[in-house]
Enzyme design. Structure first.
Site: not given
Length: 385
Positions: A127, A129, A133, A158-159, A367, A370
């Site tokens: 992802t 800025p 999506s 970012i996880t 991720e 919806s």
């Protein structure tokens, strides 16, 4: 014969993780959450249990299990806390899985053992800025110069990208132009600490406050040409396949949160009194809890089916999208209803349902939103381009 009972090995795993979550995570995670502190001790214990290596072969330091085993672990962790669960989910499906799926044998040997043992975490930088999506809108670039990739650009949300044990970030970047004029997007491994890589300050988040999330910037960040992950120009396609799997995992996590809401409410309504009666005796409360259980049960079946098709090697894109959509909706709806049942106490952070409410919303976004899931379902049904 249709049988929805779990095999003994799966059941043992589920019970083990459930006991761990209740005895070691639940008593302390609220404090980590309020301090917005990453729970290194809990993550280390999860590594010792082999949770980060569940779906990987023993040859690479894994447990020799499968993706459904990971999903069961995620569900049980999320019944207690989603920060811990998302750390595991991202570490496996976004950090280690791309290396396993698309890496060379040398890359697998170099990175997977530490990732499988939980001694190290990996992250995936997709992802940006202005992207959201629309991952094809990637602006980060990587150009070859004297046998090195020179990466420039930025990534968002970012996880697992800034912990003390983060060891690599796989980055999608534009590496050229395709014959049709479109962007050639490739995936490149950038080790933590590489010159030119800057981990931005952690985000102030609504939820998942005990997990690690940062923005990243790359300023003439140089890595060896051999750090290309998979085939050049296939980075976007590779990540789409990783996302399909990840949506099943997020569905499992969502089911865990939804079930945790049911668990907490069942305890509470047997203790709380109003107008001289336990509130569980009121039909309005009974109906609300029944609806919560209905959502949880239905979402669980959806992710079970998606996982079953995945493990059989069948196409499961539609089922993954359905599971993710149904489960994230269930998590959000259950968190709202649980907070309502708890009343004023549900608005207090000392109660788990308050944390569940804050954590639920991101499940409808991360991720694949919806809206993206609905788009994917429509495409699979043949009613969209």
């Amino acid at each position: 014969m249709i049988d929805f009972r779990l095999d003994e090995e799966y059941e043992d795993l589920r019970n083990t993780v459930r006991d761990f979550a209740r005895s070691e995570v639940a008593p302390v995670i609220g404090e980590f959450y309020e301090r917005e502190e990453f729970p290194y001790e809990i993550v280390a214990r999860m590594g010792e249990m082999g949770l980060f290596g569940l779906p990987f072969p023993e040859d690479y330091g894994g447990m020799g299990g499968d993706y459904f085993a990971l999903c069961l672990a995620l569900e049980e962790l999320a019944r207690v806390d989603s920060s811990v669960a998302i750390t595991l989910e991202a570490g496996v499906s976004l950090g280690a899985m791309p290396i396993y799926r698309f890496g060379t044998e040398e890359q697998k040997r170099e990175w997977l053992p530490a990732l499988c043992e939980g001694r190290a975490l990996g992250a995936f930088g997709l992802t940006e800025p202005g992207g959201g999506s629309d991952a094809s809108a990637t602006r980060t670039t990587a150009t070859l110069d004297n046998g090195e990739w020179v990466v420039n650009g930025s990534k968002s949300f970012i996880t697992n990208s800034g912990t003390d044990i983060t060891r690599l970030i796989t980055v999608t970047a534009v590496t050229g132009q395709k014959p049709d004029g479109g962007k050639e997007i490739s995936a490149i491994i950038v080790p933590s600490g590489t010159s030119g890589l800057t981990v931005q300050p952690k985000y102030s988040k609504v939820g998942w406050n005990a997990s690690d999330t940062h923005g990243l910037t790359f300023d003439d960040c140089r890595v060896p040409e051999g750090n290309l992950l998979g085939e050049r120009g296939r980075g976007y396609a590779q990540f789409l396949s990783i996302l399909d799997e990840g949506r099943v995992a997020i569905a499992a996590l969502s089911v865990g949160l939804a079930q945790g809401c049911v668990d907490e409410c069942l305890r509470y309504v047997k203790e709380r009194e109003a107008f001289g009666r336990k509130i569980g005796e009121y039909q309005s409360i009974q109906f609300k809890i029944a609806d919560m259980e209905l959502r949880t049960h239905t979402a669980r079946l959806a992710y079970y089916q998606a996982a079953a098709k995945m493990l059989r090697g069948e196409r499961f894109k539609k089922e993954a999208a359905i599971a993710k959509l149904a489960a994230s909706n269930a998590a959000m709806d259950n968190a709202r209803d649980a907070t309502q049942i708890f009343g004023g106490y549900g608005f207090m952070n000392e109660y788990p349902v308050g944390r569940f409410y804050r954590d639920a919303k991101i499940l409808e976004i991360g991720e694949g939103t919806s809206e993206v899931q609905r788009m994917l379902i429509a495409r699979e049904l043949g009613v969209a381009g």
